[in-house]
Design a protein around this motif. Structure first.
Motif, short mmCIF file in Angstrom:
data_model
loop_
_atom_site.label_atom_id
_atom_site.label_comp_id
_atom_site.label_asym_id
_atom_site.label_seq_id
_atom_site.Cartn_x
_atom_site.Cartn_y
_atom_site.Cartn_z
N SER A 78 0.84 -1.22 0.00
CA SER A 78 0.00 0.00 0.00
C SER A 78 0.86 1.26 0.00
O SER A 78 0.36 2.36 -0.16
CB SER A 78 -0.93 0.02 1.21
OG SER A 78 -0.16 0.17 2.38
N VAL A 79 2.15 1.12 0.20
CA VAL A 79 3.01 2.33 0.17
C VAL A 79 3.96 2.29 -1.03
O VAL A 79 4.62 3.28 -1.34
CB VAL A 79 3.83 2.50 1.47
CG1 VAL A 79 2.91 2.81 2.64
CG2 VAL A 79 4.68 1.27 1.77
N GLY A 80 4.04 1.12 -1.69
CA GLY A 80 4.89 1.03 -2.88
C GLY A 80 6.36 0.85 -2.51
O GLY A 80 6.76 1.07 -1.36
N ASP A 108 -6.48 10.13 2.52
CA ASP A 108 -5.74 9.96 1.27
C ASP A 108 -4.54 9.03 1.49
O ASP A 108 -3.50 9.44 2.02
CB ASP A 108 -5.27 11.35 0.79
CG ASP A 108 -4.58 11.28 -0.56
OD1 ASP A 108 -4.58 12.30 -1.28
OD2 ASP A 108 -4.06 10.20 -0.90
N GLU A 129 -2.77 7.62 -0.83
CA GLU A 129 -1.69 7.90 -1.78
C GLU A 129 -0.69 8.86 -1.12
O GLU A 129 0.51 8.71 -1.19
CB GLU A 129 -2.24 8.58 -3.05
CG GLU A 129 -3.24 7.77 -3.83
CD GLU A 129 -2.56 6.60 -4.57
OE1 GLU A 129 -2.96 5.45 -4.33
OE2 GLU A 129 -1.59 6.87 -5.30
N LEU A 130 -1.29 9.87 -0.47
CA LEU A 130 -0.43 10.86 0.21
C LEU A 130 0.34 10.18 1.35
O LEU A 130 1.51 10.48 1.58
CB LEU A 130 -1.28 12.01 0.78
CG LEU A 130 -1.31 13.30 -0.01
CD1 LEU A 130 -2.12 14.35 0.73
CD2 LEU A 130 0.10 13.82 -0.29
N ALA A 169 1.41 7.23 1.31
CA ALA A 169 2.51 6.49 0.66
C ALA A 169 3.69 7.42 0.38
O ALA A 169 4.85 7.09 0.65
CB ALA A 169 2.01 5.84 -0.63
N SER A 170 3.37 8.63 -0.11
CA SER A 170 4.45 9.61 -0.38
C SER A 170 5.13 10.01 0.93
O SER A 170 6.36 10.12 1.01
CB SER A 170 3.89 10.87 -1.05
OG SER A 170 3.04 10.53 -2.09
#
Ligand code: KE4
Length: 429
Positions: free
Chosen positions: A30-32, A377, A379-380, A382-383
């Motif tokens: 989920s974080v890549g 979020d 995605e955020l 993950a960044s």
């Protein structure tokens, strides 16, 4: 950071281990990016196979309240191992750790050790069903209780990370007796019990859910659940695998003053070795084999080395000074983060309870339910996670997990972490 060796090892791992891991949430899905292989840990620090050092807040998902390789815990493991690893017989350490658990949790009059949190919740539910003669179990959306079939229904943790609340392989026959209700919704629970109450053996819940980020119980909620269980003759199981010995020595029960009929434990009580436990009212626990008709067993349950690590850990927690120190460390963290959190208050929420915390990327002011979590979020996150890694801070690789401060985190570690958060938020927001 150079992660060459982790990448090489991961390419080998995926040949032989599903997803290259022995537990899904470690896979960084989920974080890549590639999961980082750790080589060594000491105190608040971990060092990966490429020699990179990180300040760690995953802390093995909760057990390491004293930090990595605590001297007393390591010595207790070494001493125990020299006398043998396992006998498959009773051992004095089992009595010692059981009494330490019961001293901290007055509601635990008798306790049975197993090898994981999953085993503890699975066994507690079988016991509640055997004791009441009823079939149904209520759990709350977003709470995770391990991977027993009948609990992989709208679970949190790894499943929430994959966004698939149910799991393949769980038969409808197995899931049909599990009712899933929203957490923090006393009215909803009351309504459900009016209809189903007579068939419900148990309610199992994380008093403070920590598998969908950190969700705080609304005022009076836990007491309300307790009263509904009393009214309907339902066994209340507090799954304190994370909360236990974390929020206080007596976990959420001590922290909120609400007693459970059965309590499940894990993580901290093993000091980093595989230990789970379930325990509670003597009239219920006496139904467990060999005294009673509810069967449960385990080759390595009560393993002397694991017991020794748990004893060494709980011994250091018993004087309670550590909880005061953890509170101060948590306050320092929040104080150091304040300017950045204020600057980005529309974009990020920092939730904290004692030494547990989580960063949620949302404009909400409070997370009280899974629906609130779903608006965050990821995605955020993950960044953010990647940015923090590049600055030498290791957070749990999932926005649905929480971070843990240990007694080994020094003020300078916490200040460095707050600086890293400030830089990461500036960069990603
Ligand atoms: P284990 O079977 O993983 O020891 O415990 C299951 C469990 C039960 N109850 C609660 C409240 C839990 O949090 C857990 C396990 N927690 C997850 C992470 N939050 C373990 C990490 C993993 O699955 O690798």
């Amino acid at each position: 950071m150079n992660r060459k060796k982790s990448i090489e090892l991961f390419n080998k791992a995926i040949q032989i281990l599903p997803g290259g891991v022995n537990s899904p949430v470690r896979a960084f899905r989920s974080v890549g990016g590639t999961p980082i292989f750790m080589q060594k840990g000491k105190g608040a620090k971990v060092i990966d196979v490429d020699g990179n050092e990180y300040i760690d807040y995953c802390m093995s998902w909760g057990p390491l309240i004293l930090g990595h390789a605590d001297d007393d815990v390591v010595r207790s493991i070494q001493d125990a191992a020299e006398h043998g690893t396992s006998f498959g017989t009773p051992h004095p350490y089992e009595i010692k750790l059981a009494n330490m658990v019961s001293d901290a949790f007055p509601a635990i009059e008798k306790v049975r050790f197993v090898n994981s949190g999953t085993e503890s919740t699975m066994s507690a539910i079988r016991l509640a069903r055997g004791y009441t003669g009823k079939d149904k179990v209520i759990k709350f959306d977003g709470c995770y209780h391990g991977h027993a079939d009948f609990l992989l229904v709208a679970a949190g943790s790894g499943l929430a990370t994959f966004g698939t609340p149910d799991s393949a392989g769980v038969t409808s026959g197995n899931a049909k007796d599990t009712l899933v209700l929203p957490y923090n919704d006393l009215k909803g629970l009351e309504g459900c019990l009016k209809k189903e109450g007579d068939e419900v053996a148990a309610i199992i819940m994380e008093p403070v859910p920590c598998n969908n980020g950190l969700i705080l119980p609304e005022k009076g909620y836990l007491q309300g659940v307790r009263e509904l269980c009393d009214h309907h003759g339902i066994v209340l199981i507090f799954d304190e695998v994370i909360n236990g010995f974390r929020l206080a020595p007596g976990g959420a029960q001590e922290y909120y003053g609400v007693k459970a009929d059965l309590t499940t434990l894990g993580k901290i009580i093993g000091g980093g070795l595989p230990v789970g436990a379930y325990g509670g009212r003597i009239d219920i626990m006496d139904r467990i084999s060999p005294d009673g008709p509810v069967y449960q067993a385990g080759t390595l349950s009560g393993n002397p080395i694991a017991m020794a690590a748990g004893i060494a850990t709980l011994k250091k927690l018993a004087d309670r000074k550590i909880y005061k120190a953890l509170k101060e460390k948590a306050k320092l963290f929040r104080d150091e983060l304040e300017p950045a959190l204020k600057r980005h208050k529309e974009r990020v929420l920092f939730s904290q309870l004692e030494s547990i915390f989580t960063f949620s990327f949302t404009n909400q002011e409070q997370i009280s339910s899974v629906d609130d979590v779903k608006k965050c979020d990821m995605e955020l996150f993950a960044s953010f996670h990647a940015e923090m890694l590049s600055q030498g801070v290791y957070l749990a690789p999932s926005g649905y997990e929480v971070g843990f401060i240990s007694s080994a985190h020094r003020d300078k570690d916490i200040k460095k972490t707050a600086e890293a958060v400030t830089k990461a938020l500036k960069k990603i927001l």
